[in-house]
Write a protein that holds these residues in place. Structure first.
Motif, PDB file in Angstrom:
ATOM      1  N   LYS A  52       0.932   4.236  13.488  1.00  0.00           N
ATOM      2  CA  LYS A  52       0.114   4.243  14.701  1.00  0.00           C
ATOM      3  C   LYS A  52      -1.465   3.494  14.511  1.00  0.00           C
ATOM      4  O   LYS A  52      -1.711   2.826  15.452  1.00  0.00           O
ATOM      5  N   ASP A  53      -1.955   3.744  13.453  1.00  0.00           N
ATOM      6  CA  ASP A  53      -2.947   3.129  12.806  1.00  0.00           C
ATOM      7  C   ASP A  53      -2.959   1.630  13.013  1.00  0.00           C
ATOM      8  O   ASP A  53      -3.991   0.712  13.381  1.00  0.00           O
ATOM      9  N   PHE A  54      -1.750   1.079  12.683  1.00  0.00           N
ATOM     10  CA  PHE A  54      -1.701  -0.385  12.449  1.00  0.00           C
ATOM     11  C   PHE A  54      -1.230  -0.959  13.902  1.00  0.00           C
ATOM     12  O   PHE A  54      -1.428  -2.164  13.935  1.00  0.00           O
ATOM     13  N   ARG A  55      -0.754  -0.223  14.516  1.00  0.00           N
ATOM     14  CA  ARG A  55      -0.400  -0.738  15.968  1.00  0.00           C
ATOM     15  C   ARG A  55       0.627  -1.712  16.010  1.00  0.00           C
ATOM     16  O   ARG A  55       0.358  -3.030  16.303  1.00  0.00           O
ATOM     17  N   PRO A  56       1.665  -1.827  15.409  1.00  0.00           N
ATOM     18  CA  PRO A  56       2.669  -3.086  15.431  1.00  0.00           C
ATOM     19  C   PRO A  56       3.455  -3.248  16.291  1.00  0.00           C
ATOM     20  O   PRO A  56       3.749  -2.550  17.351  1.00  0.00           O
ATOM     21  N   ASP A  57       3.949  -4.584  16.285  1.00  0.00           N
ATOM     22  CA  ASP A  57       4.896  -4.960  17.515  1.00  0.00           C
ATOM     23  C   ASP A  57       6.364  -4.559  16.872  1.00  0.00           C
ATOM     24  O   ASP A  57       7.357  -4.615  17.990  1.00  0.00           O
ATOM     25  N   TYR A  58       6.503  -4.202  15.894  1.00  0.00           N
ATOM     26  CA  TYR A  58       8.069  -4.185  15.296  1.00  0.00           C
ATOM     27  C   TYR A  58       7.850  -3.265  14.203  1.00  0.00           C
ATOM     28  O   TYR A  58       6.868  -3.054  13.353  1.00  0.00           O
ATOM     29  N   LEU A  59       8.673  -2.068  14.067  1.00  0.00           N
ATOM     30  CA  LEU A  59       8.724  -1.174  12.700  1.00  0.00           C
ATOM     31  C   LEU A  59      10.035  -1.565  12.072  1.00  0.00           C
ATOM     32  O   LEU A  59      11.271  -1.550  12.563  1.00  0.00           O
ATOM     33  N   PHE A  60       9.956  -2.101  10.694  1.00  0.00           N
ATOM     34  CA  PHE A  60      11.015  -2.228   9.872  1.00  0.00           C
ATOM     35  C   PHE A  60      11.095  -1.206   8.852  1.00  0.00           C
ATOM     36  O   PHE A  60      10.289  -0.704   8.168  1.00  0.00           O
ATOM     37  N   HIS A  61      12.118  -0.454   8.616  1.00  0.00           N
ATOM     38  CA  HIS A  61      12.365   0.696   7.778  1.00  0.00           C
ATOM     39  C   HIS A  61      13.259   0.163   6.834  1.00  0.00           C
ATOM     40  O   HIS A  61      14.678  -0.095   7.106  1.00  0.00           O
ATOM     41  N   SER A  71       0.821  -0.969  -0.054  1.00  0.00           N
ATOM     42  CA  SER A  71       0.023  -0.064   0.094  1.00  0.00           C
ATOM     43  C   SER A  71       0.996   1.310   0.010  1.00  0.00           C
ATOM     44  O   SER A  71       1.932   1.318   0.406  1.00  0.00           O
ATOM     45  N   PHE A  72       0.471   2.358  -0.288  1.00  0.00           N
ATOM     46  CA  PHE A  72       1.167   3.678  -0.542  1.00  0.00           C
ATOM     47  C   PHE A  72       1.466   4.355   0.893  1.00  0.00           C
ATOM     48  O   PHE A  72       0.815   4.519   1.701  1.00  0.00           O
ATOM     49  N   LEU A  73       2.635   4.639   0.890  1.00  0.00           N
ATOM     50  CA  LEU A  73       3.334   5.667   1.828  1.00  0.00           C
ATOM     51  C   LEU A  73       4.694   6.208   1.476  1.00  0.00           C
ATOM     52  O   LEU A  73       5.460   5.198   1.205  1.00  0.00           O
ATOM     53  N   ASP A  74       4.726   7.108   1.790  1.00  0.00           N
ATOM     54  CA  ASP A  74       5.972   8.021   1.510  1.00  0.00           C
ATOM     55  C   ASP A  74       6.634   8.115   2.780  1.00  0.00           C
ATOM     56  O   ASP A  74       6.189   9.139   3.597  1.00  0.00           O
ATOM     57  N   PHE A  75       7.752   7.399   3.242  1.00  0.00           N
ATOM     58  CA  PHE A  75       7.922   7.671   4.480  1.00  0.00           C
ATOM     59  C   PHE A  75       8.892   8.857   4.923  1.00  0.00           C
ATOM     60  O   PHE A  75       9.046   9.362   6.113  1.00  0.00           O
ATOM     61  N   VAL A 107      12.787   6.326  13.771  1.00  0.00           N
ATOM     62  CA  VAL A 107      13.172   6.476  15.275  1.00  0.00           C
ATOM     63  C   VAL A 107      12.158   7.171  16.035  1.00  0.00           C
ATOM     64  O   VAL A 107      11.807   6.532  17.248  1.00  0.00           O
ATOM     65  N   TYR A 108      11.751   8.441  15.886  1.00  0.00           N
ATOM     66  CA  TYR A 108      10.650   9.008  16.457  1.00  0.00           C
ATOM     67  C   TYR A 108       9.477   8.290  16.700  1.00  0.00           C
ATOM     68  O   TYR A 108       8.898   8.015  17.843  1.00  0.00           O
ATOM     69  N   ILE A 109       9.066   7.525  15.601  1.00  0.00           N
ATOM     70  CA  ILE A 109       7.720   6.553  15.772  1.00  0.00           C
ATOM     71  C   ILE A 109       7.860   5.420  16.538  1.00  0.00           C
ATOM     72  O   ILE A 109       7.103   5.082  17.471  1.00  0.00           O
ATOM     73  N   ALA A 110       9.171   4.621  16.419  1.00  0.00           N
ATOM     74  CA  ALA A 110       9.334   3.619  16.995  1.00  0.00           C
ATOM     75  C   ALA A 110       9.624   4.044  18.664  1.00  0.00           C
ATOM     76  O   ALA A 110       8.859   3.193  19.413  1.00  0.00           O
ATOM     77  N   ARG A 164       3.857   8.478  10.539  1.00  0.00           N
ATOM     78  CA  ARG A 164       3.338   8.137  11.882  1.00  0.00           C
ATOM     79  C   ARG A 164       1.964   7.806  12.263  1.00  0.00           C
ATOM     80  O   ARG A 164       1.474   6.900  12.722  1.00  0.00           O
ATOM     81  N   LYS A 165       0.866   8.510  11.329  1.00  0.00           N
ATOM     82  CA  LYS A 165      -0.430   8.161  11.551  1.00  0.00           C
ATOM     83  C   LYS A 165      -0.447   6.602  10.866  1.00  0.00           C
ATOM     84  O   LYS A 165      -1.369   5.784  11.573  1.00  0.00           O
TER      85      LYS A 165
END
Length: 300
Positions: A56-65, A41-45, A94-97, A52-53
Motif C-alpha cells: 500500500k505504501d508503494f501504491r503499485p499498478d500491479y502486484l506480482f507474487h 528489500s526485505f519483506l516476508d509475504f 489476493v486480499y491486497i490486490a 499489506r503495508k
C-alpha cells in the motif's frame, strides 16, 4: 508516466529475470525474505500486515507474487510451513490486490498434474501428487476463484539465473561437471518442458501489457525428457564425447528424491497459441542462450 509494479518473493531465479525484464520501463519494488541482491528489500509475504503495508505504501499498478518453496522433499517434511508459504501467502496477495483494485500475477507449475497424460493443455484438470504440488494448486484455485483481475502462468522445468540462484536440474548437472565427474546418472522416466526464466518474464510482460488476463500454460517449445536435456547440455558444452551418461530409473535416487513426482509434466501452451501470444522459444535455443550468458568459464 511509468507504471509501478510490486514484486514479492523476487529473490530467486525467476525474480532475477523479472527484475531484468521490467526494471527499465517500470518503477519496480522487489522484495524477498532473503535479501541477496542490492535491488531487493526485505519483506516476508507470509506476514499479512507487513505485506499489506509495504504494498500500500508503494501504491503499485500491479502486484506480482513470485516466491514459493520449490524443494519437494522440504515440502513433504514441512507441510504447515509449505501451506503457509505457498498457499496462504497467495491468499494474502489476493486480499491486497483486491483492496487496491489492481491485477495480480501468480506463478504456478506443471507439477500440479498427476502425469497420467502425455500432454496437458490449459484446460486439463490438475490432480496434485504431493504437498508441494497441492500447495501450489490450492494457490492457483484461490486466485481463480477470488481475485478480481489476475494472470496465472504455469511454468515447467525452470532454468535461469546461473550458478548463484539456479537450484534446479541444469545447475545440479553443472555442479557435477565442475566437480570433475566423468559419469552422470540420469533418469529416463521423467518427461517435461524446460522453461527459461527470461522467455517466461517477457511473455508475462506481453500478456500484462495487452491485458490478456486469466490462466495460461507458459513453457518453452518442444517436449522432452531429463535424459534429452542432459544430452543437449553436454552437446552445447562440447562434452558429449567426454562424459558418460548412465541411464537409470527414478528409483535410483529414491532416497534423495523421495517426494512423489509426476512421470510426465509436459505442458502445451494452447491458450497462448490461440491468442497468438506465445513468445516462448524452443527449449534447445533457450538452453544454449542460458549457458552462453550465465556459464562462461564456469567449468574452467
Amino acid at each position: 508516466m511509468k507504471k509501478k509494479i510490486y514484486i514479492a518473493g523476487c529473490g530467486g531465479m525467476l525474480g532475477e529475470a523479472f527484475y531484468a525484464q521490467f526494471k527499465d520501463d517500470y518503477i519496480i519494488k522487489c522484495t524477498d525474505k532473503d535479501v541477496n541482491d542490492a535491488w531487493l528489500s526485505f519483506l516476508d509475504f507470509r506476514d499479512l500486515d507487513a505485506y499489506r503495508k509495504d504494498v500500500k505504501d508503494f501504491r503499485p499498478d500491479y502486484l506480482f507474487h513470485l516466491g514459493a518453496y520449490t524443494d519437494l522433499e522440504f515440502c513433504e517434511q514441512n507441510e504447515d510451513e509449505t501451506y503457509r508459504t505457498n498457499t496462504m501467502s497467495v491468499e494474502n496477495a489476493v486480499y491486497i490486490a483486491n483492496e487496491l483494485d489492481i491485477p495480480l500475477l501468480y506463478i504456478c507449475t506443471a507439477g500440479i498434474f498427476d502425469g497420467n497424460k502425455e500432454l496437458y493443455d490449459d484446460w486439463d484438470t490438475p490432480n496434485p501428487l504431493g504437498v508441494y504440488a497441492r500447495s501450489k494448486y490450492m494457490g492457483e484455485r484461490y486466485v481463480c476463484e477470488n481475485a478480481k483481475r489476475f494472470l496465472i502462468c504455469r511454468a515447467g522445468w525452470m532454468m535461469g539465473a546461473g550458478p548463484k540462484k539456479d537450484k534446479k536440474f541444469i545447475q545440479k548437472i553443472m555442479n557435477q561437471l565442475k566437480e570433475g565427474k566423468k559419469e552422470l546418472f540420469i533418469v529416463n522416466d521423467k518427461d517435461g518442458t524446460p522453461t527459461y526464466t527470461h522467455d517466461f518474464a517477457k511473455n508475462v510482460r506481453y500478456l500484462i501489457e495487452n491485458e490478456y488476463w486469466g490462466l495460461y500454460n507458459m513453457v518453452c517449445g518442444g517436449q522432452t525428457s531429463r535424459l534429452e536435456v542432459t544430452e543437449e547440455l553436454l552437446k552445447i558444452l562440447g562434452l558429449d564425447d567426454k562424459i558418460k551418461i548412465n541411464i537409470v530409473t527414478s528409483d535410483y535416487f529414491r532416497e534423495t528424491y523421495f517426494a512423489a513426482r509426476p512421470a510426465c509434466e509436459r505442458l502445451l501452451n494452447r491458450k497462448l497459441n490461440i491468442r497468438h501470444a506465445n513468445l516462448m522459444r524452443d527449449w534447445k535455443i533457450a538452453l544454449k542462450e542460458y549457458i552462453d550468458n550465465y556459464y562462461q568459464g564456469y567449468l574452467e
